[in-house]
Design a protein around this motif. Structure first.
Motif, PDB file in Angstrom:
ATOM      1  N   PHE A  27      -1.073   4.454  -1.501  1.00  0.00           N
ATOM      2  CA  PHE A  27      -2.427   4.372  -0.950  1.00  0.00           C
ATOM      3  C   PHE A  27      -2.353   4.642   0.556  1.00  0.00           C
TER       4      PHE A  27
ATOM      5  N   ALA B  61      -5.668   4.237   2.585  1.00  0.00           N
ATOM      6  CA  ALA B  61      -6.024   2.814   2.683  1.00  0.00           C
ATOM      7  C   ALA B  61      -5.132   2.114   3.703  1.00  0.00           C
TER       8      ALA B  61
ATOM      9  N   LEU C 269       0.827  -1.205   0.000  1.00  0.00           N
ATOM     10  CA  LEU C 269       0.000   0.000   0.000  1.00  0.00           C
ATOM     11  C   LEU C 269       0.867   1.263   0.000  1.00  0.00           C
TER      12      LEU C 269
ATOM     13  N   THR D 266      -6.323  -5.035  -3.718  1.00  0.00           N
ATOM     14  CA  THR D 266      -5.388  -5.191  -4.836  1.00  0.00           C
ATOM     15  C   THR D 266      -4.050  -5.756  -4.375  1.00  0.00           C
ATOM     16  N   CYS D 267      -3.822  -5.785  -3.062  1.00  0.00           N
ATOM     17  CA  CYS D 267      -2.560  -6.275  -2.508  1.00  0.00           C
ATOM     18  C   CYS D 267      -2.659  -7.765  -2.174  1.00  0.00           C
TER      19      CYS D 267
ATOM     20  N   SER E 191     -11.210  -1.535  -1.721  1.00  0.00           N
ATOM     21  CA  SER E 191     -10.814  -2.096  -3.022  1.00  0.00           C
ATOM     22  C   SER E 191      -9.318  -1.927  -3.248  1.00  0.00           C
ATOM     23  N   GLN E 192      -8.735  -0.839  -2.755  1.00  0.00           N
ATOM     24  CA  GLN E 192      -7.289  -0.652  -2.863  1.00  0.00           C
ATOM     25  C   GLN E 192      -6.545  -1.686  -2.024  1.00  0.00           C
TER      26      GLN E 192
ATOM     27  N   TYR F 288     -11.198   2.583  -0.568  1.00  0.00           N
ATOM     28  CA  TYR F 288     -10.042   2.183   0.229  1.00  0.00           C
ATOM     29  C   TYR F 288      -9.981   0.661   0.378  1.00  0.00           C
TER      30      TYR F 288
ATOM     31  N   LYS G  27       2.353   1.875  -3.404  1.00  0.00           N
ATOM     32  CA  LYS G  27       1.363   2.367  -4.354  1.00  0.00           C
ATOM     33  C   LYS G  27       0.801   3.738  -3.968  1.00  0.00           C
TER      34      LYS G  27
END
Length: 407
Positions: free
Chosen positions: A155, A158, A150, A197-198, A193-194, A191, A153
């Motif tokens: 984020f 998030a 995170l 992605t990990c 959904s972010q 947040y 990226k």
């Protein structure tokens, strides 16, 4: 000569595939490994889809994988090409200490004591190593691995949500998070959904090669001469129900909701179609499973006629699929066998060739002509050329070479 042009109307049957139908056909041809990868990918990109892998996933892929290049080999390559100044001795030690998941096995202070260096050097070295690919390597656990990803990226929010509201995220209490953070529920969904992605275990790709994993789609069980097909459990795919009231008022959530419904419908349709066609196929080859008899003549066209599906649909559904029988994995295509020009089952001929040659006299091996004549005496019309073709497919030498090998 004067030419005239006339317009003539005619009715012609035509059929155009829309995007939804094309997606359904694409999913139909995927094998189990591809389906699991696809579900995971879609779930990571659609915040409304919840995917719960089966608890026995490790058992599902056990004995059906092969390793690719070593994680440590990849990390050493990145170390040697690293643009930052880094202590090689410390970096080498940390790389060698990683477990199979790419996680460190010691604390900063343990590394410091074992290497007799300052903790600050360990921390600075780890910070550089954690920038290596795959993102999330050199973490101490899955949670820290996600945090590293995170941060990489950018984020930031998030990352804050994950660290602060782990219990709420697990329980799906997004409204509570929204109220506490004084932001909209839609923003919380972004947040989440972010975070999705990990990957909690980013180094799994080094443990398994997806191209070589063979996961059966169904198992064939025999009890009291009854055959049962049991589909494999690939986990549960469903739509979150926590915020069903908010969907109607949010265009983005409506889009995600529609896509999720269509995708889940395609997965269910694929599984039902596969099981239906597999049942027909296995029933046709019932004697093969019960009594180890030769396979009956069976083609895609025959399955299409019995099922009512188009031959191309049968091909898509059964191609590249596998089944488990008596603790062994077999391709579904094994159950298909054509017939010879005279109408005799190909499997029967192949079994007869193998049996005849295995029982032949070492000093008088059977020729293809003799095997053909023996089959003729049994009432089967199979030419010498057909015998030779099937013998070669079994990698069996001709009678002359077999004689020389037996000397």
């Amino acid at each position: 000569m004067k030419q005239q042009f006339k317009t003539i109307q005619s009715l012609k049957p035509s059929f155009n595939l829309n995007q939804t139908m094309k997606q359904s056909l694409d999913i139909l041809k995927l094998n189990s490994s591809d389906i699991i990868d696809l579900i995971t990918e879609v779930a990571n990109n659609n915040p409304l889809i919840e995917y719960t892998p089966p608890s026995d996933m490790n058992q599902l892929v056990n004995n059906f994988f092969s390793s690719k290049k070593s994680l440590k080999e990849d990390l050493y390559f990145q170390l040697h090409t690293c643009k930052y100044s880094i202590d090689q001795h410390v970096a080498n030690y940390i790389i060698e200490s990683l477990d199979n998941n790419g996680f460190i096995t010691e604390t900063v202070f343990e590394y410091s004591n074992n290497l007799n260096v300052k903790p600050e050097l360990i921390e600075s070295t780890l910070k550089i190593l954690q920038s290596f690919e795959p993102l999330g390597v050199f973490a101490s656990n899955p949670l820290e691995s996600i945090c590293i990803q995170l941060k990489a990226k950018n984020f930031t929010k998030a990352h804050h949500i994950l660290i602060t509201y782990q219990k709420e995220i697990i329980n799906g209490e997004y409204k509570k998070i929204s109220k506490s953070e004084n932001c909209s529920l839609d923003q919380i969904y972004i947040y989440i959904s972010q975070i999705k992605t990990c990957m909690p275990y980013p180094c799994q790709e080094y443990q398994f090669d997806p191209k070589k994993i063979i996961i059966p789609d169904f198992s064939i069980i025999i009890e009291d001469e009854n055959i049962t097909l049991i589909p494999k459990d690939f986990g549960q795919v469903q739509i979150y129900n926590n915020y069903s009231k908010e969907i109607c008022s949010n265009p983005d959530l409506i889009k995600y909701f529609n896509e999720a419904n269509i995708f889940i419908d395609h997965i269910n349709k694929r599984n039902k179609t596969l099981l239906l066609l597999a049942n027909i196929l296995v029933n046709l080859q019932k004697s093969y499973f019960l009594y180890n008899d030769e396979l009956e003549t069976c083609t895609l066209q025959l399955i299409a006629e019995k099922s009512g599906f188009h031959e191309s649909t049968v091909s898509r559904t059964l191609s590249n699929k596998y089944f488990e029988f008596q603790n062994e994995i077999y391709p579904v295509k094994l159950l298909f066998t054509s017939h010879t020009k005279g109408g005799t089952s190909k499997d029967l001929i192949i079994k007869f060739i193998k049996s005849s040659i295995s029982n032949e006299l070492s000093d008088h091996p059977l020729t293809d002509e003799q095997i053909s004549n023996e089959l003729e005496l049994l009432g089967f019309d199979v030419s010498r050329r057909t015998i030779a073709k099937y013998r070669k497919s079994l990698c069996i030498s001709n009678s002359k070479k077999r004689y020389q090998n037996n000397k």
